[in-house]
Design a protein around this motif. Structure first.
Motif, PDB file in Angstrom:
ATOM      1  N   HIS A 272      -7.742  -8.592  -2.241  1.00 31.99           N
ATOM      2  CA  HIS A 272      -6.362  -8.295  -2.623  1.00 31.99           C
ATOM      3  C   HIS A 272      -5.665  -7.406  -1.600  1.00 31.99           C
ATOM      4  N   ALA A 273      -6.405  -6.485  -0.968  1.00 33.85           N
ATOM      5  CA  ALA A 273      -5.792  -5.606   0.031  1.00 33.85           C
ATOM      6  C   ALA A 273      -5.334  -6.404   1.250  1.00 33.85           C
ATOM      7  N   TYR A 274      -6.127  -7.399   1.632  1.00 38.45           N
ATOM      8  CA  TYR A 274      -5.760  -8.256   2.766  1.00 38.45           C
ATOM      9  C   TYR A 274      -4.454  -8.995   2.473  1.00 38.45           C
TER      10      TYR A 274
ATOM     11  N   TYR B  80      -2.180  -8.253   0.192  1.00 33.23           N
ATOM     12  CA  TYR B  80      -1.061  -7.327   0.010  1.00 33.23           C
ATOM     13  C   TYR B  80      -0.502  -6.903   1.367  1.00 33.23           C
ATOM     14  N   ASP B  81      -1.389  -6.688   2.320  1.00 33.49           N
ATOM     15  CA  ASP B  81      -0.939  -6.354   3.671  1.00 33.49           C
ATOM     16  C   ASP B  81      -0.158  -7.515   4.280  1.00 33.49           C
ATOM     17  N   ARG B  82      -0.622  -8.739   4.039  1.00 35.93           N
ATOM     18  CA  ARG B  82       0.117  -9.901   4.537  1.00 35.93           C
ATOM     19  C   ARG B  82       1.490  -9.996   3.881  1.00 35.93           C
ATOM     20  N   ALA B  83       1.575  -9.627   2.605  1.00 32.96           N
ATOM     21  CA  ALA B  83       2.868  -9.652   1.916  1.00 32.96           C
ATOM     22  C   ALA B  83       3.837  -8.657   2.547  1.00 32.96           C
ATOM     23  N   LEU B  84       3.331  -7.481   2.900  1.00 31.41           N
ATOM     24  CA  LEU B  84       4.189  -6.471   3.520  1.00 31.41           C
ATOM     25  C   LEU B  84       4.653  -6.913   4.899  1.00 31.41           C
ATOM     26  N   ARG B  85       3.805  -7.689   5.589  1.00 31.52           N
ATOM     27  CA  ARG B  85       4.146  -8.126   6.941  1.00 31.52           C
ATOM     28  C   ARG B  85       4.810  -9.497   6.973  1.00 31.52           C
ATOM     29  N   GLY B  86       4.988 -10.108   5.798  1.00 33.22           N
ATOM     30  CA  GLY B  86       5.569 -11.445   5.750  1.00 33.22           C
ATOM     31  C   GLY B  86       6.981 -11.479   6.310  1.00 33.22           C
ATOM     32  N   GLU B  87       7.224 -12.404   7.208  1.00 32.40           N
ATOM     33  CA  GLU B  87       8.534 -12.496   7.851  1.00 32.40           C
ATOM     34  C   GLU B  87       9.537 -13.267   7.001  1.00 32.40           C
ATOM     35  N   THR B  88       9.056 -14.158   6.165  1.00 29.61           N
ATOM     36  CA  THR B  88       9.957 -14.946   5.329  1.00 29.61           C
ATOM     37  C   THR B  88       9.647 -14.686   3.861  1.00 29.61           C
ATOM     38  N   GLU B  89      10.616 -15.005   3.020  1.00 31.04           N
ATOM     39  CA  GLU B  89      10.421 -14.838   1.581  1.00 31.04           C
ATOM     40  C   GLU B  89       9.298 -15.740   1.080  1.00 31.04           C
ATOM     41  N   ARG B  90       9.167 -16.921   1.682  1.00 30.21           N
ATOM     42  CA  ARG B  90       8.103 -17.853   1.291  1.00 30.21           C
ATOM     43  C   ARG B  90       6.728 -17.260   1.580  1.00 30.21           C
ATOM     44  N   GLN B  91       6.569 -16.614   2.728  1.00 31.53           N
ATOM     45  CA  GLN B  91       5.294 -15.981   3.076  1.00 31.53           C
ATOM     46  C   GLN B  91       4.982 -14.823   2.128  1.00 31.53           C
ATOM     47  N   GLN B  92       5.996 -14.038   1.797  1.00 31.96           N
ATOM     48  CA  GLN B  92       5.799 -12.917   0.884  1.00 31.96           C
ATOM     49  C   GLN B  92       5.411 -13.417  -0.507  1.00 31.96           C
ATOM     50  N   LEU B  93       6.092 -14.470  -0.959  1.00 33.91           N
ATOM     51  CA  LEU B  93       5.784 -15.046  -2.268  1.00 33.91           C
ATOM     52  C   LEU B  93       4.328 -15.486  -2.334  1.00 33.91           C
ATOM     53  N   ALA B  94       3.878 -16.249  -1.326  1.00 36.31           N
ATOM     54  CA  ALA B  94       2.510 -16.763  -1.325  1.00 36.31           C
ATOM     55  C   ALA B  94       1.494 -15.626  -1.319  1.00 36.31           C
ATOM     56  N   ALA B  95       1.751 -14.595  -0.522  1.00 37.29           N
ATOM     57  CA  ALA B  95       0.794 -13.485  -0.429  1.00 37.29           C
ATOM     58  C   ALA B  95       0.730 -12.701  -1.733  1.00 37.29           C
ATOM     59  N   HIS B  96       1.870 -12.438  -2.355  1.00 32.85           N
ATOM     60  CA  HIS B  96       1.863 -11.698  -3.625  1.00 32.85           C
ATOM     61  C   HIS B  96       1.201 -12.524  -4.736  1.00 32.85           C
TER      62      HIS B  96
ATOM     63  N   THR C  11      -3.704 -13.348  -8.339  1.00 34.18           N
ATOM     64  CA  THR C  11      -4.812 -14.212  -8.760  1.00 34.18           C
ATOM     65  C   THR C  11      -6.141 -13.480  -8.683  1.00 34.18           C
ATOM     66  N   ARG C  12      -6.171 -12.355  -7.982  1.00 34.29           N
ATOM     67  CA  ARG C  12      -7.385 -11.540  -7.912  1.00 34.29           C
ATOM     68  C   ARG C  12      -7.341 -10.387  -8.910  1.00 34.29           C
ATOM     69  N   TYR C  13      -6.593 -10.582  -9.983  1.00 32.66           N
ATOM     70  CA  TYR C  13      -6.487  -9.593 -11.059  1.00 32.66           C
ATOM     71  C   TYR C  13      -7.871  -9.325 -11.655  1.00 32.66           C
ATOM     72  N   PRO C  14      -8.201  -8.069 -12.010  1.00 36.13           N
ATOM     73  CA  PRO C  14      -7.389  -6.866 -11.834  1.00 36.13           C
ATOM     74  C   PRO C  14      -7.651  -6.202 -10.490  1.00 36.13           C
ATOM     75  N   ASN C  15      -6.618  -5.591  -9.936  1.00 37.88           N
ATOM     76  CA  ASN C  15      -6.770  -4.768  -8.746  1.00 37.88           C
ATOM     77  C   ASN C  15      -5.574  -3.827  -8.649  1.00 37.88           C
ATOM     78  N   ASP C  16      -5.658  -2.852  -7.765  1.00 36.15           N
ATOM     79  CA  ASP C  16      -4.648  -1.793  -7.696  1.00 36.15           C
ATOM     80  C   ASP C  16      -3.280  -2.289  -7.239  1.00 36.15           C
ATOM     81  N   ASN C  17      -3.227  -3.436  -6.566  1.00 33.65           N
ATOM     82  CA  ASN C  17      -1.959  -3.926  -6.036  1.00 33.65           C
ATOM     83  C   ASN C  17      -1.234  -4.877  -6.979  1.00 33.65           C
ATOM     84  N   VAL C  18      -1.869  -5.244  -8.085  1.00 33.37           N
ATOM     85  CA  VAL C  18      -1.239  -6.186  -9.018  1.00 33.37           C
ATOM     86  C   VAL C  18       0.088  -5.662  -9.571  1.00 33.37           C
ATOM     87  N   PRO C  19       0.184  -4.397 -10.029  1.00 28.88           N
ATOM     88  CA  PRO C  19       1.471  -3.952 -10.594  1.00 28.88           C
ATOM     89  C   PRO C  19       2.644  -4.110  -9.630  1.00 28.88           C
TER      90      PRO C  19
END
Length: 631
Positions: A351-353, A355-371, A376-384
């Motif tokens: 999930h950390a990997y 989440y980092d990709r979501a923060l670095r995502g250049e497009t909204e589509r990339q951010q959506l996929a990463a989040h 899907t790896r629930y539960p983890n600290d980045n889910v909220p």
């Protein structure tokens, strides 16, 4: 010619012998490529050969190439075992997810080998000419790719396999080696907001917490069937094999469990059912992660057991040792025990990997996929954080599902807005249902010590009003709103009105109209109407008439589209007319009638017909006029 015939007979006898022995292991007639049916992987074998739907370690190259995208880290795995007599069965593979070919792709290499050594070669005169070996082997080149959408995570993969049979050391004019080429296809799917789970009553039951632990897998083996033989003899194709299954992950406190099931079909073989479970035991101390497994194979009609331990003591790698034990699969064979060694290394694709990709995502589509990968790896600290971003920005259509995943005020407020929207559409039952859900979430947040704003307390109060819990709203939660406002006093007035506490209602409605705020959502107009009703019930008819006349003079236009509909004032739903001036006029007439001023009452009722022909009170007003004329 005689020697050539003997060569063929020798080769045929060895093939039949090895096939029959494998047949004993699998419980069916031998077919070409039987050595690829014996099974690999400590986890899969410990769970009764069920792995197509789980597919998340390097043995997925053997079972379902699409699973390469699920492998949480680069991994090398190996197996070596004696099957029967002097036969040796070997498997080695390396899985390289999200490496070399991009973050949405994976590659893998596998090797399967079944061999026997020390066959004695003799001449026609029975003179020893040395020894030779026999083996069958497959080289597997695997690739996989993922596609992530709000529906779910779809992985698809391909195996290209090279098959080789050989008799090294055997001298024959027919040759001692044969080659073939084939291909497999595979896919896995983990649903998120898949439409099937969003139909009617399914939607409330199939929450993200319930559907995301599910993964479905399918493997189509020998789509391109290999044909392997030695010499010029007939080369039978490997049979097409359909295998599909599912896995489901469960959490029990600190325990995590995987339940797996596979079903397999192919020609001239009875259907196979494979099922099993795996428990990841809480670590007794840091770096030591044990697991237990059990399964059942319907083909052998035998259970299997297994376990293992992961040793995470190296800086950038971890070692996993597994074992699998199958009870006597056939009366001619001993119980089967195997050991496996695997090494995980490199980047963790957790999930950390993502989440980092979501923060670095250049497009909204990339951010959506990463989040989506994070949740899907629930539960983890980045889910909220990921769920909130999905619900508020990236996928607002499915916001309620993300908020249900994390609970709290986001979900409560979402239910509140859905209740208000249902009221606007006159769907009273649906509004109450959504309000009840919001009430549960607000209550949970309050008891959990969450900080709640005054606006959210008022949202909570509105939900209680919709659910007809007026005393709860007026006595417990509205008093927590200490800042005077039009909305706060209006809501309190509504609560008291429905409790027939007319003095309190009059006080609150009067405070609302004196708040001096902009008439947001027609609440000031409705407060004048409520004030008039309260004064009328208190027999203060002149004050009531003054309040009602304020409505007829200043608030005769249609109500704001988002006015609070408890109750709704719909005079003509088809034309979307929501007006309270006619109601105020009717109650003016009623005040005159109650105070004994019948002429004024009759004239006031008559104005309904003249000025408000669309009114739902028109018929009652005309009846009143007729009655008063008779008097």
């Amino acid at each position: 010619m005689q020697k050539k015939m003997k060569n063929y007979l020798l080769i045929l006898s060895i093939l039949l012998f090895m096939s029959s022995q494998l047949t004993a292991q699998t419980g069916d007639a031998g077919q070409p490529g039987e050595f690829l049916r014996y099974g690999v992987g400590g986890r899969a074998l410990g769970m009764g050969h069920a792995f197509t739907g789980l597919a998340d370690d390097a043995s997925t190259i053997y079972y379902n190439p699409a699973g390469l995208m699920n492998v949480p880290r680069k991994e090398f795995t190996s197996m070596y075992t004696n099957l029967f007599l002097d036969s040796r069965y070997t498997y080695a593979a390396v899985a390289l997810p999200r490496t070399f070919v991009g973050p949405h792709n994976a590659v893998g290499l596998g090797w399967v080998n079944l061999g026997m050594t020390g066959f004695d070669q003799r001449s026609d005169n029975n003179i020893s000419e040395g020894s030779f070996d026999f083996y069958q082997q497959a080289f597997l080149l695997s690739g996989a790719r993922e596609f992530v959408s709000t529906w779910g995570v779809l992985n698809y993969g391909l195996n290209l396999k090279i098959i080789n049979q050989a008799f090294p050391g055997y001298s024959s004019d027919t040759g001692n080696s044969g080659w073939g080429f084939g291909a497999d296809l595979g896919a896995t799917f983990r649903p998120i907001n898949f439409p099937l789970f969003r139909l009617g009553v399914f939607e409330d039951f199939f929450t993200l917490r319930r559907i995301m632990p599910l993964q479905i897998g399918v493997s189509l083996q020998n789509v391109l069937p290999p044909r392997v033989g030695i010499g010029s003899g007939e080369k039978d194709p490997y049979p097409f094999v359909l295998r599909f299954g599912a896995s489901y992950s469960l959490l029990f406190g600190n325990w995590r469990a995987n339940i797996v099931y596979d079903h397999e079909r192919f020609k001239d073989r009875k259907a196979g059912n494979f099922m099993g479970a795996e428990a990841l035991v809480p670590s007794p101390f840091q770096g030591f992660y044990p697991s237990l497994r059990a399964g059942y194979n319907s083909r052998t009609k035998a259970p299997s057991f297994g376990g293992g331990v992961k040793l995470d003591y190296l800086t950038n790698a971890a070692i996993r040792i597994d074992f699998a034990y199958t009870l006597k699969p056939h009366e001619a064979l001993d119980n089967d025990f195997r050991l496996f060694l695997a090494v995980d290394f490199g980047q963790h694709y957790d999930h950390a990997y993502f989440y980092d990709r979501a923060l670095r995502g250049e497009t909204e589509r990339q951010q959506l996929a990463a989040h989506l990968q994070v949740i899907t790896r629930y539960p983890n600290d980045n889910v909220p954080t990921s769920a909130e971003l999905l619900g508020t920005e990236l996928d607002t259509t499915n916001a309620v599902h993300y908020f249900r995943l994390i609970g709290g005020l986001r979900l409560a407020n979402k239910y509140y807005y859905q209740a208000i929207e249902a009221l606007k559409r006159n769907r009273i039952a649906a509004a109450k249902s959504e309000a009840k859900k919001a009430i549960d979430e607000y209550t949970s947040a309050i008891t959990g010590g969450r900080e709640i704003t005054e606006n959210e307390y008022m949202n909570f109060a509105e939900c209680l009003i919709i659910d007809e819990q007026y005393a709860q709203a007026s006595d417990l939660y509205l008093p927590r709103v200490t800042t005077p406002s039009l909305r706060r006093h209006y809501l309190a007035g509504v609560c008291y009105r429905y409790q027939n506490k007319w003095s309190e209602a009059a006080r609150e409605f009067e405070s609302a109209v004196e708040a001096g705020q902009q008439d947001s959502k027609s609440m000031r107009a409705l407060s004048f109407l409520g004030l008039g009703q309260a004064r009328m019930q208190l027999a203060e008819y002149n004050k009531a008439i003054n309040a009602f006349e304020t409505v007829t003079r200043h608030y005769y236009a249609n109500l704001h589209p988002d006015y609070p509909r408890y109750p709704a004032y719909a005079d003509d739903a088809d034309r979307n007319i929501h007006n309270i001036a006619d109601d105020a006029q009717f109650w003016i007439a009623e005040c005159y009638e109650r105070s004994g001023e019948k002429l004024k009452a009759r004239n006031a009722y008559a104005k309904i017909n003249r000025f408000y022909p669309f009114s739902t009170r028109l018929e009652a007003a005309n009846d009143k006029v007729t009655t008063l004329l008779k008097d």
